[in-house]
Design an enzyme around this catalytic site. Structure first.
Site, PDB file in Angstrom:
ATOM      1  N   ASP A 392      -4.915  -1.532   0.674  1.00 25.56           N
ATOM      2  CA  ASP A 392      -4.295  -1.253   1.938  1.00 25.56           C
ATOM      3  C   ASP A 392      -4.202   0.266   2.046  1.00 25.56           C
ATOM      4  O   ASP A 392      -4.303   0.963   1.046  1.00 25.56           O
ATOM      5  CB  ASP A 392      -2.906  -1.897   1.916  1.00 25.56           C
ATOM      6  N   LYS A 393      -4.034   0.752   3.237  1.00 29.43           N
ATOM      7  CA  LYS A 393      -3.935   2.204   3.320  1.00 29.43           C
ATOM      8  C   LYS A 393      -2.473   2.654   3.361  1.00 29.43           C
ATOM      9  O   LYS A 393      -2.000   3.339   2.459  1.00 29.43           O
ATOM     10  CB  LYS A 393      -4.660   2.728   4.556  1.00 29.43           C
ATOM     11  N   GLU A 481       3.975  13.021  15.290  1.00 35.05           N
ATOM     12  CA  GLU A 481       4.835  13.825  16.143  1.00 35.05           C
ATOM     13  C   GLU A 481       6.040  14.324  15.366  1.00 35.05           C
ATOM     14  O   GLU A 481       6.445  15.473  15.501  1.00 35.05           O
ATOM     15  CB  GLU A 481       5.276  12.986  17.345  1.00 35.05           C
ATOM     16  N   THR A 657      -7.300  -1.754   6.451  1.00 32.74           N
ATOM     17  CA  THR A 657      -6.059  -1.274   7.010  1.00 32.74           C
ATOM     18  C   THR A 657      -5.903  -1.755   8.443  1.00 32.74           C
ATOM     19  O   THR A 657      -6.867  -2.115   9.105  1.00 32.74           O
ATOM     20  CB  THR A 657      -6.006   0.264   6.962  1.00 32.74           C
ATOM     21  N   GLY A 658      -4.699  -1.764   8.882  1.00 30.26           N
ATOM     22  CA  GLY A 658      -4.432  -2.131  10.265  1.00 30.26           C
ATOM     23  C   GLY A 658      -4.431  -0.906  11.165  1.00 30.26           C
ATOM     24  O   GLY A 658      -4.273  -1.027  12.366  1.00 30.26           O
ATOM     25  N   ASP A 659      -4.619   0.225  10.560  1.00 29.38           N
ATOM     26  CA  ASP A 659      -4.507   1.473  11.315  1.00 29.38           C
ATOM     27  C   ASP A 659      -5.697   1.751  12.198  1.00 29.38           C
ATOM     28  O   ASP A 659      -6.726   1.089  12.123  1.00 29.38           O
ATOM     29  CB  ASP A 659      -4.361   2.632  10.334  1.00 29.38           C
ATOM     30  N   ARG A 772      -8.185  -1.640  11.682  1.00 31.92           N
ATOM     31  CA  ARG A 772      -7.711  -2.581  12.698  1.00 31.92           C
ATOM     32  C   ARG A 772      -7.862  -4.028  12.240  1.00 31.92           C
ATOM     33  O   ARG A 772      -8.388  -4.881  12.940  1.00 31.92           O
ATOM     34  CB  ARG A 772      -8.468  -2.358  14.019  1.00 31.92           C
ATOM     35  N   ASP A 799       1.149  -3.191   0.022  1.00 29.14           N
ATOM     36  CA  ASP A 799       2.593  -3.112  -0.115  1.00 29.14           C
ATOM     37  C   ASP A 799       3.362  -3.887   0.947  1.00 29.14           C
ATOM     38  O   ASP A 799       4.518  -4.197   0.758  1.00 29.14           O
ATOM     39  CB  ASP A 799       3.045  -1.659  -0.099  1.00 29.14           C
ATOM     40  N   ASN A 802       1.841  -7.554   5.578  1.00 28.57           N
ATOM     41  CA  ASN A 802       0.521  -7.757   6.152  1.00 28.57           C
ATOM     42  C   ASN A 802      -0.556  -7.857   5.090  1.00 28.57           C
ATOM     43  O   ASN A 802      -1.665  -8.278   5.354  1.00 28.57           O
ATOM     44  CB  ASN A 802       0.191  -6.628   7.129  1.00 28.57           C
TER      45      ASN A 802
END
EC number: 7.6.2.1
Lengths: 1092, 353
Positions: A392-393, A481, A657-659, A772, A799, A802
């Site tokens: 995972d990332k 941000e 990853t889901g990113d 994604r 971790d 997901n």
């Protein structure tokens, strides 16, 4: 009372198999419609396998599905029913022991799961019933209940947001445990119910919701902004009301959760294979023996000599039946070649061995004050066998916290913290600089950083005390941000918060500047930029814009670009996320127009998004570029080193990853998964483009890439490892939607083709990045790789919740005890605090465990080949302990060397030590020794008087001699193989020999009243009184050990030949081995470990 | 299984040598420099031992006579043909004449040897009742089922001693006569029939049932002798210390042999003039021929043997030691050659890794 159907939850979904209608608050919507209580499942989560009453039968059934257990059960039954040479106890007792131990272990594990489930199921929630808040247990929630959730609580089930405490009906949610994204997402209440902010009003709501049946795909329904998923956490919002739509096992989380199936390690598989071979040998042997028996019996005087007549019953037994029982009893007699004690020992070894992992200080993490956790002890050796690593990332490779690294203003680079500046203090001094830009530009830039964002300030709790009261906690949907705002703060500009529509910024001179926030032009992934329009105190209207370079550069003056572009590109290479900052002054009359347009667009009911986009587009033009920032998604400590080591160990690392793709890509660069010279192949929505011909395009790309790769690697898999080092490296990037296109376009014939092409491409890439991904897609990928040819061993590490499905799917699942909750570590096989620990876990522990267990198994198959049946019982005690100690303590290579040279890992990959060759070697060795033992003693017994007093020895002495030789040989052989003698080894090896002697005296020294036959009486003592027997024992032990000795010596000679004199000395003292000579040494060391 | 580190305040694992797998350890490396001398030493030692064994085995004299009575092999063939097909065979006696040109160095042991007799057959081997033989009265009346078909007699009486082993007790008997002068009278050589069984067997494992009214015969009342026996167990010998279950012939027989060809000790010759051995002269062995072996094509042999410190004559051990010793030395040489060659190479190709 109003009624409204929320049809949009299922909108756009063609295959609407069924929809469910949920009545809010379980009140019937109208009197006319009869209220039919629908059956939905309750909100209980069940991850346990057994209940109290089905434990025994189910567990027994599971256990007897194991081939060995079943076999022993059969043997036991045969022994009970058929007249056999051995008592049923000899096989029944160990079997019973094994079954009981395993049952207890599994029962305990299941009890833990029950407890964990209960924790979730019994947690308190508040439900609105009859206008009152009612406290309930989470599992009692029914579909349709209105649930109140407070800040920092997790949602107990999937909810539709009805209203929140804020006026606009928004709430912030973090879905860290679902998809790993820890930033806050804003969810909106259903328009019509925003106003219902009190208990009473919400109770009066009469509504029905029509929504689709539960579905597993997170991203398909994560879209609707009113749906709050179970497992997500409410942040920054005091409380919300929601109506439960999916509960219990029907929630998205539960549907994404995969049942835990028992994992088997590759070693266990090869044990099973050996077992089958041995079973075959056994059957053959029994068949041959039966045949020989009947051949021998064909002469009548052998069948029934006068001195050994049969009983009447025996004579009358039907011949075929007799042959069959003979066959069975031969089988039982020889069943000891399949060692039941091995299973006990293997279980023990694994169980005790896993303690070493949890004991390891290197896995101890100060921060969370915990070490490693071992959930499954079955897979220790599997750690040494991994081919593919899926990681995972967020939270695994990265710490999941952003850090401001540097910026450049007008082409001047500012970097680092102010420490090494020319005497100016950090707070009021300007930026540390190499060469400075204009002061005004600097301030403008920093103001831009402070203003152009959507960060919210959360006032600190007073609990934190005085010291931290000046600290501000920033909340934002994007960690970037926050990093930027914090970065600006470091340089003296502090964003204090928003008050009444004014953004307050404390500047370097500690003055508060106020800016009226006029408009926020939100970020979206298409524009890849955001802007704010503010009005300064002096009345100027400014637009600040920040965004990706590709999005900003076309909108600024060209001459400004060049200066900054260099920096941006440089930063991108380093793996930072870069953002460009631009600004524009808007004249007041221009602003009027803009303002009008914006409001118009916002009010638009149709095509609102498009219209807004158009307006934004118009506004964000002709800006002035001020500078760029670089933000680092901070990698975990040593993540890059770990990945490099894994690469060097021949493992293939995939990041799932889901990113977003961009983020993931930059992380991959940062952790050196992709090198700068890696050529990237992209299979993403961007490259494929949203078009009609999606599939054709995909097809084109796939074939193109394949061609490319095939050209590059003409010789395929065989030389792959070598090829990596010599050729251009390739990395593959694929995203979720493309992947599902590849995997799920199942209807047309080409789909399989896609799949195989895709796999071919994957196999040839050094690194694969999948972004994604939905949790189930992660699992899909793992399964796909798992089912490849040669069934490689996969390891997943993650971790968050997901990652759970992926962790469960792979052979070995590793959880990181991270910040995102404990689901992952609870479902994993091993849990470590940090990603870097993976290195030691795999390279050192994995390697050692593998070598140990491989030895253990071979030893066991070797050991009892010539086992005297009557000694089985204590055979377990004599020869199991030393090998157990060995298998726990052996370190044929030093741990330090293992961690530092990942290449060693390659040597044991592919289950190298449990292949046919070594197996045959051990079997033949055992057969050889068996022959030596038997015939040695046989020839000795040509004369039966072996004593100086002429007395004769009998049958049982014969057996005891052989057994004694056997015990000594087997134990001494182990001593020869042991290369790491701790005091425990000494104790156990010599102790067990001593124990054997002692026990034999003891066993033979007493007439045991409970035994029917006193055949062992005094045999051992009598045996030792004969010199000849002593001499024979020594000789035979020597002979049977000599092949092993020869082998070791030859190996050492060979080793000498491959190492220089210098390193020779150091090798003998491997503890003090210096890193400089290591590679050399290691190769030879591992060569020898390979011979087994 | 799940556990976290135990509840010791901090969850930090123990930092001990054991838990961190850093126990001090000895790394023996069986290198050529150790193994080569070892091989040579072992080889030499083995050869030395082997020679010793070989010569002491060769020094042992054995005198054997096959008295099975195959047609045309001496006078026992009469008995053999007489007993053919009849069970139990009629008593018959024959003799074996031999002469010793010189002293047969003592002490001399008299063995009988049977071939093709499977005392190690499983069905045969378990057909006994050890608790009966240890004198347990209840077992005397109720022999274990393993004894079948020699558990109860045809009359329904329990058989004592029960089982196939006891039933097949070797019942040939021998007496040795010595003729000092040619044509002189034959003098009987005393055979010591005691001390031929294991001390523990005779004193511990085998016990007669408790006497009834001082009589062993009464103790055995209500039992039947094994069907092949001519007399009950309490009449095996007139010597009360050598009769019943503790008859030494019986005890020896009950220790079943490992191989189908086996010897059992019959007697020791160690009394009077014969304690130093059998002097030169002519001898006659009177054989009472009872035991039928031709039914299973077995053979019976009678053996006089002397004994050394290593037991009876068995060249195997000596030869094996010699063989292994020479192999050791041979392998040692081969290894030396390999070793030296590799070392040369090593010096030549120092950096060729």
């Amino acid at each position: 009372m109003f009624r409204r159907s929320f049809n949009r939850f299922c909108a756009g979904e063609e295959k609407r198999v069924g929809t469910r209608t949920v009545f809010v608050g379980n009140h019937p919507v109208s009197e006319t419609e009869a209220y039919i209580a629908q059956k939905f499942c309750d909100n209980r989560i069940i991850s346990s396998k057994y209940t109290l009453w089905n434990f025994l039968p189910k567990n027994l059934f599971e256990q007897f599905r194991r081939i060995a257990n079943f076999y022993f059960l059969i043997i036991f039954l045969i022994q009970v029913t058929v007249d056999t040479p051995t008592s049923p106890i000899t096989s029944g007792l160990p079997l019973f022991f094994v079954i009981t131990v395993t049952a207890i272990k599994q029962g305990y594990e299941d009890w833990l799961r029950h407890r964990a489930d209960n924790e979730v199921n019994k947690s308190t929630v508040y439900i609105i019933e009859n206008a009152k808040r009612v406290k309930k247990e989470s599992e009692k929630i029914k579909v349709g209940d209105i649930v109140e959730v407070q800040a920092d609580e997790t949602f107990p089930c999937d909810l539709i947001l009805l209203s929140s405490c804020t006026v606009d009906g928004t709430c912030y949610v973090t879905t860290a445990s679902l998809d790993g994204e820890s930033n806050c997402k804003t969810h909106y209440a259903v328009r019509d119910t925003i106003e219902l902010r009190t208990v009473e009003s919400i109770d009066n709501l009469r509504a029905a919701i029509e929504c689709e049946q539960p579905q597993s795909d997170l991203y398909k329904s994560l879209g609707p902004e009113n749906l709050l998923l179970k497992g997500a956490t409410l942040k920054n919002t005091k409380k919300i009301y929601g109506v439960a739509v999916y509960t219990g096992m029907e929630t998205k989380m539960a549907l994404n959760y995969q049942g835990k199936s028992q994992k088997r390690s590759a070693v266990e598989k090869s044990i099973n294979a050996f077992l089958i071979v041995y079973l075959f040998i056994l059957l053959t042997k029994a068949a041959i023996c039966t045949t020989l028996k009947y051949v021998w019996q064909s002469t009548p005087y052998n069948d029934e000599p006068w001195y050994n007549q049969k009983t009447q019953k025996e004579r009358e037994t039907w011949k075929v039946l007799k042959m069959f029982t003979d066959f069975l009893s031969f089988m039982v007699l020889f069943n000891f070649i399949i060692p039941v004690s091995m299973y006990v020992t293997v279980e023990m070894q694994k169980f005790l061995g896993s303690f070493f992992i949890s004991w390891d200080n290197d896995f101890y993490d100060e921060e969370i004050n915990e070490g490693a956790l071992v959930n499954t002890s079955d897979l220790n050796e599997e750690l040494g066998q991994v081919d593919y690593v899926f990681t995972d990332k967020t939270g695994t490779l990265t710490e999941n916290s952003m850090e401001f690294i540097e910026c450049c203003i007008d082409g001047h680079k500012y970097k680092g913290v102010a420490q090494e500046t020319d005497g100016l203090s950090q707070t009021d001094g300007p930026l540390p600089y190499l060469d400075r830009a204009d002061k005004n530009r600097e301030e403008l830039f920093l103001r831009a950083l402070c203003l152009c964002h959507t960060v919210e300030v959360k006032p600190n709790d007073t609990v934190d005390g005085v010291t931290e009261s000046s600290e501000l906690t920033y909340m934002s949907s994007s960690p970037d941000e926050i990093a930027l705002v914090k970065g600006a703060k470091k340089y003296g500009f502090t964003f204090v918060g928003v008050q009444n529509g004014y953004m307050r910024v404390e500047n370097q001179r500690k003055e508060i500047e106020e800016y009226e926030l006029l408009h926020t032009l939100n970020f979206d992934s298409v524009r890849r930029r955001m802007s704010v329009i503010v009005k300064t105190q002096s009345g100027d209207i400014l637009l600040f814009c920040k965004g990706a370079d590709s999005a900003v550069f076309p909108r600024v003056q060209n001459h400004e670009i060049d200066l900054i572009k260099v920096h941006v590109e440089h930063n991108a290479m380093e793996g930072y996320r870069t953002l460009c900052i631009a600004f524009k002054e808007i004249a007041p009359d221009d602003y009027e127009r803009v303002n009008r347009q914006l409001i118009e667009a916002k009010m638009a009911l149709q095509d609102r998004e498009e219209k807004m986009e158009k307006v934004f587009d118009e506004i964000e033009t002709d800006m002035h570029l001020i500078g760029a920032t670089a933000v680092e998604d901070k990698l975990q400590d040593q993540a890059a080193e770990t990945i490099e080591a894994l690469h060097a160990a021949g493992l293939k690392v995939w990041v799932l990853t889901g990113d977003k793709m961009e983020t993931a890509k930059s992380t991959c660069y940062a952790c050196r998964l992709f090198q700068t010279n890696t050529e990237l192949l992209e299979l993403t929505t961007k490259t494929i483009e949203e078009s009609e011909r999606k599939e054709d395009r995909l097809h084109e790309l796939l074939t193109e890439y394949r061609k490319k790769l095939l050209r590059e690697f003409p010789k395929s898999t065989r030389s792959l490892k070598k090829a990596w080092t010599e050729h251009q490296e390739y990395g593959l990037i694929i995203d979720g939607s493309t992947l599902s296109l590849i995997l799920n376009s199942s209807q047309d014939s080409g789909s399989n083709n896609y799949r195989s092409i895709f796999l071919q491409i994957c196999m040839k890439c050094t690194a694969v990045l999948c972004c994604r991904m939905a949790p189930l897609q992660k699992a899909q990928i793992v399964r796909m790789v798992k089912n490849l040819k040669g069934s490689p061993i996969t390891l997943s590490i993650g971790d968050g919740a997901n990652d759970v499905s992926m962790i469960l799917e792979s052979h070995v699942g590793i959880g990181i005890k991270g910040k995102e909750g404990r689901q992952a570590s609870r479902n994993s096989d091993y849990a470590v605090p940090k990603f870097k620990h993976l290195k030691k876990l795999l390279l050192a522990h994995g390697h050692l465990y593998y070598v140990r267990i491989a030895h253990l198994v071979q030893y066991f198959f070797y050991k009892p080949l010539y086992d005297a049946a009557y000694l089985t019982m204590y055979n377990i005690c004599f020869t199991s302990l030393p090998i157990l100690a060995y298998s726990l303590l052996e370190q044929h290579i030093n741990i330090d060397t293992l961690t530092s040279d990942p290449r060693l890992y390659m040597k044991i990959s592919g289950n190298a030590m449990l292949q046919l060759g070594p197996f045959l070697y051990w079997t033949f060795l055992a057969a050889f020794e068996g022959t030596v033992f038997f015939f040695g003693t046989y020839f000795l017994f040509q004369t039966t008087s072996l004593d100086e007093n002429g007395k004769v020895y009998g049958n049982w002495t014969f057996g005891t001699i052989i057994f004694t030789i056997l015990v000594f040989t087997v134990t001494l052989k182990l001593a020869l193989d042991t290369r790491f003698w701790t005091w425990i080894n000494h104790l156990v090896i010599w102790g067990s020999l001593a124990f054997y002697v002692f026990f034999s005296f003891f066993w033979g020294g007493i007439i045991w009243p409970f035994l029917k036959q006193q055949r062992m009486y005094f045999i051992f003592a009598q045996m030792l009184s004969s010199v000849s027997i002593w001499l024979t024992i020594i000789l035979l032990i020597f002979v049977s050990l000599s092949p092993e000795m020869l082998r070791i010596v030859l190996r050492s000679v060979r080793r000498r030949s491959t190492r220089s004199n210098l390193s020779c000395k150091k090798a003998s003292d491997s503890l003090s081995t210096r890193p400089s000579v290591r590679p050399l040494l290691l190769r030879t060391f591992s060569d020898e470990s390979n011979i087994f | 299984m799940t556990w976290s580190a135990t509840a010791r305040g901090a969850h930090q694992p123990d930092n001990t040598a054991f838990t961190q797998q850093r126990l001090p350890a000895w790394h023996p490396l069986l290198s050529a420099s150790i193994a080569l001398p070892l091989f040579f030493c072992a080889g030499l030692a083995f050869i030395g031992l082997g020679l010793g064994l070989y010569y002491s085995s060769n020094g042992i004299k054995e005198l054997a006579y096959d008295y099975t009575g195959d047609p045309g092999t001496g006078n026992c063939s009469v008995c053999a043909t007489a007993g053919q097909g009849r069970a139990p065979p009629p008593p018959c006696s024959c003799a074996w004449y031999f002469s010793l040109p010189e002293l047969f160095q003592g002490p001399v042991y008299l063995y009988y040897e049977l071939t093709n007799f499977y005392q190690n057959n499983r069905r045969y081997g378990v057909s006994r009742d050890d608790s009966q033989l240890s004198g347990l009265p209840s077992s005397l009346r109720h022999p274990v089922n393993e004894c079948a078909p020699y558990q109860y007699s045809a009359a329904g009486l329990p058989i004592a001693p029960c089982g196939a082993i006891a039933n097949s007790l070797f019942n040939d008997s021998f007496s040795l006569w010595h003729q000092r002068q040619p044509n002189g009278p034959y003098v009987e050589v005393p055979l010591d029939r005691t001390g031929i069984a294991w001390w523990t067997d005779y004193h511990v494992k085998f016990r007669n049932p408790p006497l009834v009214n001082g009589s062993l015969a009464l103790a055995f009342r209500g039992t039947a002798p094994p069907p092949n026996w001519h007399r009950p167990v309490y009449e095996l010998s007139p010597d009360p210390n050598n009769t019943g279950f503790i008859n030494q012939d019986f005890v020896v027989w009950m220790r079943t042999a490992a191989l189908p060809t086996f010897r059992k000790l019959y007697a020791r010759i160690r009394q009077g003039n014969y304690s130093a051995g059998l002097p030169r002269g002519a001898y006659r062995v009177n054989i009472t021929y009872n035991y039928p072996v031709r039914a299973f094509s077995g053979h019976k042999r009678l053996i006089f043997s002397s004994i050394s410190w290593m037991g009876g004559k068995n060249p195997f051990l000596g030869i094996a030691y010699l063989l292994v010793g020479s192999l050791c030395i041979f392998v040692g040489f081969v290894m030396l050659v390999v070793y030296i060659r590799y070392q040369d190479q090593n010096e030549d190709e120092e950096d060729d890794e």
